[in-house]
Design an enzyme around this catalytic site. Structure first.
Site, short mmCIF file in Angstrom:
data_model
loop_
_atom_site.label_atom_id
_atom_site.label_comp_id
_atom_site.label_asym_id
_atom_site.label_seq_id
_atom_site.Cartn_x
_atom_site.Cartn_y
_atom_site.Cartn_z
N LYS A 9 3.94 -2.26 12.16
CA LYS A 9 4.48 -2.86 13.47
C LYS A 9 5.99 -2.45 13.35
CE LYS A 9 5.08 -7.65 11.85
NZ LYS A 9 4.60 -7.49 10.17
N ARG A 85 6.60 -16.04 14.43
CA ARG A 85 5.75 -16.20 13.35
C ARG A 85 4.97 -17.49 13.12
NH1 ARG A 85 7.75 -12.05 10.11
NH2 ARG A 85 7.26 -12.44 7.96
N ARG A 119 -0.61 1.81 -3.15
CA ARG A 119 0.72 2.04 -3.17
C ARG A 119 1.38 1.88 -4.52
NH1 ARG A 119 4.10 -0.77 1.71
NH2 ARG A 119 4.01 -2.48 0.36
N ARG A 151 3.90 -2.44 -7.50
CA ARG A 151 4.56 -3.78 -7.22
C ARG A 151 3.66 -5.00 -7.41
NH1 ARG A 151 7.46 -2.97 -1.68
NH2 ARG A 151 6.60 -4.84 -1.29
N ARG A 162 -1.52 -13.20 0.68
CA ARG A 162 -0.54 -12.80 1.78
C ARG A 162 -1.32 -12.59 3.09
NH1 ARG A 162 3.07 -7.77 0.32
NH2 ARG A 162 4.04 -8.34 2.59
#
Ligand code: AMP
Length: 214
Positions: A9, A85, A119, A151, A162
């Site tokens: 986004k 949000r 990733r 990470r 998340r």
């Protein structure tokens, strides 16, 4: 621009801003600038929330957004991401701005988990993806030769939590815009240019119908 983490986004908002020559407003960027500005009295408070991965209180974020969209460069519009949000922020925006288009970049949870868990980064911040942009050796950065690692917030368990936070926050906002008939859903499981093409087509079709051009 609404969408889950790694839906692209931010990239799409940037493309809209560049193409239509309007500012890109990102509350994440605004808050980050405050957080690292030692002379800003808000820095410690903002840092406290951001470093714990918590939302900064809406009262403050709403005020920052209201100040930002009043600036002269927003006269002909702006492209925004990271906000709203919460439902409270969506209602605030509704009362303080003319929201013309709300895009939702749709990406399934399975794709998000795949995008994030593949990733790999090195200590210098170079980013690779084991499937989409693989380094020659999955453990070594092609750019600087440093070891690659995953990470903590890209690990599958963290990504799942998340996503739970995202759905908790966003489902009400999506319903809010959908009930108003303002939500435009975009298939985010395509290449960047094809996602952007869908957005531009929807804008052009809307403008055509507004000027009565069938
Ligand atoms: P982002 O770059 O959009 O992921 O935002 C980074 C961090 O900034 C978030 O984890 C929050 O702590 C904070 N943040 C960004 N946008 C908002 C918002 N609209 N409301 C509250 N906190 C926000």
């Amino acid at each position: 621009m609404l969408g889950p983490p790694v839906s692209g986004k931010g990239t799409q908002t940037d493309l809209i801003a560049q193409t239509f020559d309007v500012p890109h407003i990102s509350t994440g960027v605004i808050l980050h600038a405050i957080k690292i500005d030692l002379s800003n009295p808000l820095a410690p408070e903002v840092m406290g929330f951001m470093d714990q991965g918590k939302l900064v209180p809406s009262e403050l974020v709403n005020r920052l957004v209201a100040e930002r969209i009043k600036r002269a460069d927003c006269k002909f519009g702006y492209a925004m991401d990271g906000f709203p949000r919460t439902l409270e922020q969506a209602q605030f925006l509704d009362q303080n701005a003319d929201v013309d288009y709300v895009f939702l970049i749709k990406v399934t949870d399975a794709t998000i988990i795949e995008r994030m868990s593949g990733r790999r980064v090195c200590k210098n911040g170079h980013t690779w993806h084991l499937k989409y942009s693989p380094p020659k050796d999955p453990a070594v950065c092609d750019t600087c030769g440093e070891p690659l690692f995953q990470r903590d917030d890209d690990k599958e368990e963290t990504v799942k939590s998340r996503l739970a936070v995202y759905h908790g926050e966003m489902d009400g906002i999506i319903r809010f815009y959908s009930d108003k008939g303002a939500l435009i859903e975009i298939d985010g499981e395509q290449h960047i240019e094809d996602v952007f093409r869908q957005i531009v087509r929807r804008l052009v079709n809307d403008l055509r119908s507004k000027i009565g051009w069938k």
